[in-house]
Design a protein around this motif. Structure first.
Motif, PDB file in Angstrom:
ATOM      1  N   ARG A  17      61.309  10.540  27.378  1.00  0.00           N
ATOM      2  CA  ARG A  17      60.386  10.536  28.641  1.00  0.00           C
ATOM      3  C   ARG A  17      59.185   9.793  28.665  1.00  0.00           C
ATOM      4  O   ARG A  17      58.570   9.512  27.358  1.00  0.00           O
ATOM      5  N   ILE A  21      55.039  11.234  35.318  1.00  0.00           N
ATOM      6  CA  ILE A  21      55.881  10.758  36.377  1.00  0.00           C
ATOM      7  C   ILE A  21      55.244  10.399  37.294  1.00  0.00           C
ATOM      8  O   ILE A  21      54.209  12.119  38.167  1.00  0.00           O
ATOM      9  N   LEU A  23      55.471  10.702  41.934  1.00  0.00           N
ATOM     10  CA  LEU A  23      56.142  11.559  42.986  1.00  0.00           C
ATOM     11  C   LEU A  23      55.838  10.802  44.561  1.00  0.00           C
ATOM     12  O   LEU A  23      54.528  10.935  44.551  1.00  0.00           O
ATOM     13  N   GLU A  27      59.886  13.986  46.861  1.00  0.00           N
ATOM     14  CA  GLU A  27      60.450  12.883  45.285  1.00  0.00           C
ATOM     15  C   GLU A  27      59.943  14.661  44.749  1.00  0.00           C
ATOM     16  O   GLU A  27      58.933  15.519  45.499  1.00  0.00           O
ATOM     17  N   ARG A  28      61.056  15.176  44.018  1.00  0.00           N
ATOM     18  CA  ARG A  28      60.781  16.697  42.969  1.00  0.00           C
ATOM     19  C   ARG A  28      60.961  16.562  41.609  1.00  0.00           C
ATOM     20  O   ARG A  28      62.338  15.613  41.490  1.00  0.00           O
ATOM     21  N   ILE A  29      61.086  17.321  41.100  1.00  0.00           N
ATOM     22  CA  ILE A  29      61.739  16.685  39.274  1.00  0.00           C
ATOM     23  C   ILE A  29      62.249  18.347  38.591  1.00  0.00           C
ATOM     24  O   ILE A  29      60.746  19.105  39.719  1.00  0.00           O
ATOM     25  N   THR A  30      62.215  18.981  37.831  1.00  0.00           N
ATOM     26  CA  THR A  30      62.979  20.124  37.439  1.00  0.00           C
ATOM     27  C   THR A  30      62.106  20.065  36.256  1.00  0.00           C
ATOM     28  O   THR A  30      61.922  18.771  35.436  1.00  0.00           O
ATOM     29  N   ASN A  37      66.963  18.954  32.725  1.00  0.00           N
ATOM     30  CA  ASN A  37      65.763  18.914  33.682  1.00  0.00           C
ATOM     31  C   ASN A  37      65.087  17.233  33.783  1.00  0.00           C
ATOM     32  O   ASN A  37      65.207  16.459  32.196  1.00  0.00           O
ATOM     33  N   ASP A  38      64.442  17.146  34.071  1.00  0.00           N
ATOM     34  CA  ASP A  38      63.548  15.992  34.593  1.00  0.00           C
ATOM     35  C   ASP A  38      62.576  15.440  33.275  1.00  0.00           C
ATOM     36  O   ASP A  38      62.209  14.948  32.754  1.00  0.00           O
ATOM     37  N   GLU A  52      60.362  24.220  39.729  1.00  0.00           N
ATOM     38  CA  GLU A  52      60.836  22.672  39.759  1.00  0.00           C
ATOM     39  C   GLU A  52      59.228  22.371  40.890  1.00  0.00           C
ATOM     40  O   GLU A  52      58.770  22.964  41.406  1.00  0.00           O
TER      41      GLU A  52
END
Length: 243
Positions: A17, A21, A23, A27-30, A37-38, A52
């Motif tokens: 990873r 990150i 955003l 936008e979203r990430i988990t 998961n992100d 999230e």
């Protein structure tokens, strides 16, 4: 334009990873233990799908997808300020510019850093004609009472949000380089004056004296830090003589 930056917790495993990150709004990430998961957090104490993060303009929202664990979002610059997001809580808004999501994980505390560097401001005057609004708190940073207030707030501004407040004797000692004549009586007088000036207790000319203010120093520091009346930059006053 990116508005939120997420920094995952460090890990000894190579998950491939990125270190950060970014955003954009919407936008979203988990994040969680599962590889789907992100942000994968390979710890047995983390839920498979733990939460999230979603960017929302100049701030972000957090959903706690865990059914039994409360998450704490700390403000590292806020002298103990934090937000608790209970199990199953969806889309809790987080207003801090710098945040730390603390995940309890089987005896460990894992942290996800979230930065919200985007600042939106009203452009132009935006106000109405007429008299200006009176300031909520009228403080003169060149006065000795402000140096006393800065000395009281210093431990918590230095990054120890739960530090005990300095005693009057410790304030006298701290102010000695910039105010050699400081004494217990003069410092206590300034503390009493601040309590009146910041409306924590009525002044001596009030019709009623009001109840005795217990925890006066704690009340002053809490108010000053909550409304940013004293900041880290003001600690420079402790090295410069006050007028």
């Amino acid at each position: 334009m990116y508005s939120i930056i997420v920094v995952p917790p460090p890990t000894t495993e190579d998950t491939g990873r990125p270190a950060q990150i970014r955003l954009a709004p919407g936008e979203r990430i988990t994040f969680g233990r599962s590889a789907g998961n992100d942000v994968e957090i390979p710890h047995e104490g983390v839920s498979r799908r733990a939460g999230e993060i979603r960017a929302q303009g100049a701030y972000w929202i957090l959903s706690n997808l865990c059914a039994h664990q409360t998450y704490v979002v700390e403000n590292p610059e806020g002298a103990g300020e934090h937000v608790k997001v209970g199990p199953g809580r969806l889309e809790a808004p987080v207003p801090f510019e710098f945040s730390r999501i603390v995940l309890p994980a089987a005896g460990d505390l894992l942290a996800i850093q979230v930065w919200a560097p985007r600042h939106d401001y009203l452009r132009g005057g935006g106000g109405l004609d007429g008299e200006t609004t009176a300031p909520a708190f009228s403080l003169d940073r060149g006065k000795r009472y402000f140096a006393v207030l800065a000395a009281l707030c210093e431990p918590r501004l230095r990054g120890a949000p739960h530090a005990p407040l300095p005693t009057v004797d410790q304030v006298v000692e701290r102010l000695a380089p910039v105010w050699p004549a400081a004494s217990r009586a003069s410092v206590q007088w300034n503390i009493d004056y601040l309590a009146v000036k910041l409306r924590l207790k009525p002044g001596p000319d009030a019709a009623e004296s009001g109840p005795r203010l217990n925890g006066k120093k704690e009340s002053l520091v809490s108010l000053a830090l909550r409304f940013d009346l004293v900041g880290e930059d003001d600690l420079a006053l402790l090295r410069e003589p006050a007028r």
